[in-house]
Design a protein around this motif. Sequence first.
Motif, PDB file in Angstrom:
ATOM      1  N   TRP A  20       0.820  -1.208   0.000  1.00  0.00           N
ATOM      2  CA  TRP A  20       0.000   0.000   0.000  1.00  0.00           C
ATOM      3  C   TRP A  20       0.853   1.256   0.000  1.00  0.00           C
ATOM      4  O   TRP A  20       0.441   2.296  -0.548  1.00  0.00           O
ATOM      5  N   TYR A  21       2.040   1.196   0.593  1.00  0.00           N
ATOM      6  CA  TYR A  21       2.965   2.344   0.595  1.00  0.00           C
ATOM      7  C   TYR A  21       3.318   2.741  -0.842  1.00  0.00           C
ATOM      8  O   TYR A  21       3.211   3.911  -1.223  1.00  0.00           O
ATOM      9  N   THR A  41      14.307   4.548  -7.521  1.00  0.00           N
ATOM     10  CA  THR A  41      14.234   4.712  -6.074  1.00  0.00           C
ATOM     11  C   THR A  41      12.762   4.929  -5.700  1.00  0.00           C
ATOM     12  O   THR A  41      11.919   5.123  -6.592  1.00  0.00           O
ATOM     13  N   PRO A  42      12.423   4.912  -4.412  1.00  0.00           N
ATOM     14  CA  PRO A  42      11.028   5.212  -4.045  1.00  0.00           C
ATOM     15  C   PRO A  42      10.550   6.556  -4.600  1.00  0.00           C
ATOM     16  O   PRO A  42       9.380   6.711  -4.957  1.00  0.00           O
ATOM     17  N   ASN A  43      11.455   7.525  -4.704  1.00  0.00           N
ATOM     18  CA  ASN A  43      11.083   8.850  -5.187  1.00  0.00           C
ATOM     19  C   ASN A  43      10.755   8.858  -6.684  1.00  0.00           C
ATOM     20  O   ASN A  43      10.161   9.806  -7.189  1.00  0.00           O
ATOM     21  N   SER A  44      11.146   7.784  -7.398  1.00  0.00           N
ATOM     22  CA  SER A  44      10.845   7.701  -8.829  1.00  0.00           C
ATOM     23  C   SER A  44       9.345   7.655  -9.080  1.00  0.00           C
ATOM     24  O   SER A  44       8.890   7.961 -10.187  1.00  0.00           O
ATOM     25  N   ALA A  45       8.574   7.252  -8.071  1.00  0.00           N
ATOM     26  CA  ALA A  45       7.119   7.204  -8.215  1.00  0.00           C
ATOM     27  C   ALA A  45       6.568   8.588  -8.554  1.00  0.00           C
ATOM     28  O   ALA A  45       5.599   8.720  -9.313  1.00  0.00           O
ATOM     29  N   ARG A  46       7.189   9.605  -8.000  1.00  0.00           N
ATOM     30  CA  ARG A  46       6.760  10.988  -8.248  1.00  0.00           C
ATOM     31  C   ARG A  46       6.905  11.346  -9.731  1.00  0.00           C
ATOM     32  O   ARG A  46       6.037  11.986 -10.321  1.00  0.00           O
ATOM     33  N   GLY A  90       1.969  10.640  -6.333  1.00  0.00           N
ATOM     34  CA  GLY A  90       3.183  11.412  -6.610  1.00  0.00           C
ATOM     35  C   GLY A  90       3.656  12.207  -5.408  1.00  0.00           C
ATOM     36  O   GLY A  90       4.424  13.153  -5.555  1.00  0.00           O
ATOM     37  N   MET A  91       3.191  11.828  -4.213  1.00  0.00           N
ATOM     38  CA  MET A  91       3.611  12.541  -3.010  1.00  0.00           C
ATOM     39  C   MET A  91       5.112  12.329  -2.763  1.00  0.00           C
ATOM     40  O   MET A  91       5.681  11.311  -3.153  1.00  0.00           O
ATOM     41  N   ARG A  92       5.735  13.304  -2.103  1.00  0.00           N
ATOM     42  CA  ARG A  92       7.134  13.162  -1.703  1.00  0.00           C
ATOM     43  C   ARG A  92       7.227  12.112  -0.586  1.00  0.00           C
ATOM     44  O   ARG A  92       6.276  11.900   0.170  1.00  0.00           O
ATOM     45  N   LEU A  93       8.403  11.481  -0.491  1.00  0.00           N
ATOM     46  CA  LEU A  93       8.589  10.461   0.540  1.00  0.00           C
ATOM     47  C   LEU A  93       8.295  11.020   1.920  1.00  0.00           C
ATOM     48  O   LEU A  93       7.656  10.377   2.750  1.00  0.00           O
ATOM     49  N   ARG A  94       8.793  12.216   2.183  1.00  0.00           N
ATOM     50  CA  ARG A  94       8.603  12.824   3.503  1.00  0.00           C
ATOM     51  C   ARG A  94       7.118  13.034   3.789  1.00  0.00           C
ATOM     52  O   ARG A  94       6.663  12.889   4.925  1.00  0.00           O
ATOM     53  N   MET A 106      13.013   1.347   3.037  1.00  0.00           N
ATOM     54  CA  MET A 106      12.110   1.311   1.890  1.00  0.00           C
ATOM     55  C   MET A 106      12.890   1.175   0.587  1.00  0.00           C
ATOM     56  O   MET A 106      12.429   0.525  -0.362  1.00  0.00           O
ATOM     57  N   VAL A 107      14.069   1.780   0.513  1.00  0.00           N
ATOM     58  CA  VAL A 107      14.938   1.592  -0.658  1.00  0.00           C
ATOM     59  C   VAL A 107      15.303   0.114  -0.782  1.00  0.00           C
ATOM     60  O   VAL A 107      15.260  -0.461  -1.873  1.00  0.00           O
TER      61      VAL A 107
END
Length: 455
Positions: free
Chosen positions: A180-181, A310-315, A189-193, A283-284
């Motif tokens: 779900w994360y 990376t997880p941020n690539s989702a954005r 497209g939310m930022r990881l933070r 998470m990475v």
Amino acid sequence: GTKRKNAGVLRQSLNTTELIRRYEEFQQKRIKLITKRGLTQESFDAKFQKLSYWQEYIKEKGFEHKPLHEIPKDIGMVFAEWVDDRPKQVYKDKPRSIETINAVVGAAQALYWWAIDKTYINSDHMPKFKRLDSISKDESEERDCLWEDEWHQLEDHLLQQWKDKNQKEITRAINGQTYWYFKLLYSTGMRLREVNNLRWNQVTAPIHEKGRRKEILRSIYIGKTKTGRKRTITCEVAYIFNGLHKIYQDRGIEIDRKSDTRVFFKLHTNRYDLDSWVTDKTMVDRLDKAMKETGLYQKLEKEMPPRRITPNSARHYVATYKKVNENWDWDKIALFLGHEPEMTRRRYSKVTSAMLSAKEEIGTGLAAIEQAVFKDRDGNPHPDSYQEEVRNVLANSALTNPEHWGFEMINGEPTQVILLSEQDLKEIKEENPDFEDGSIWSLRDGSRYLLRCKR
């Protein structure tokens, strides 16, 4: 002997804040009015401005009061990405350069080399740091992301990990959280933070919607962004939060969805910690593991140039998806992501002819149910009352049991999706050897079902 023992105790209890204070005292003594004979005031200020990022990072990760030797060595591996994601105070319309980010990382490294030299720590407690790779000017505005079919491959794998009944219950619950994360990242497209610190009271039913759409959509309020903008994003994610809530309920955890409780928090075998979530590095690692298990990691590594996900690539995926599949303009995408339109265009516009040609005739998920027309076997639309009844049943199934049910428009036809586990698929094939994963079944009443394990 006593002095040496006391010094050992002092070093053992030294935390990051105290280490930086001592480093600052040491560097202040080096300030000289004449350049090239020490440290200038300007250099001193710049050095500790960079170190302020490390101090804030350590605090955010919950290690502010931890002795240096108890802080995980890999804490610095995603520090550079964290810096890149921080709000800028000046020149907000431009992203930080890689050189600037790496200089901040270098300042933190210098602090620990000094600490080793002063014997406050030994080399075994030196954090590992990873700098950002230097890239050419042409590439610097681009960001790597998965293609749509690659994301679906990863998504299916994460779902199967969660549905694997051979796993321990705690492992399945954590795998469910992970699923779900990434679904939330790739939907919003939310930022990881922003995701890591998301609270339940930030997630509400959209006030401008009514009826079934009010149940399907959720508004997420983001109070502080990298660019300093507040924003509210509304999208089809109610089922994601329902899925998470169900995981917690199954473990006997009561969640008040109007409270400021974390949406994501640590789960343990016999307990849970509502006040903390795993590190970015965790998470990475989970993403890398899943990417390698699907073969995507190896595939992307062989490309020229290689793609690093990376997880941020989702954005970056969301920005591209909105442009290609939903024809959003850059102003709308920028508002959704919390960016300047020009920066959004430069950073996220990997819109290629291949991506456009790869579009499938599939709707936008459960939200497409409002336009769906349900027909009988002869192709005639059912009465309006029946249409509404079917929409309610299908929407309710997908919202309350999102790990088992879904909905898509396939080739213009409304289709209910049944999400199979690998065990389910095996059992069906034992009874029906000709069954193929992804088969669409039409029933006598004209309804269509897609039975899918993997795309």
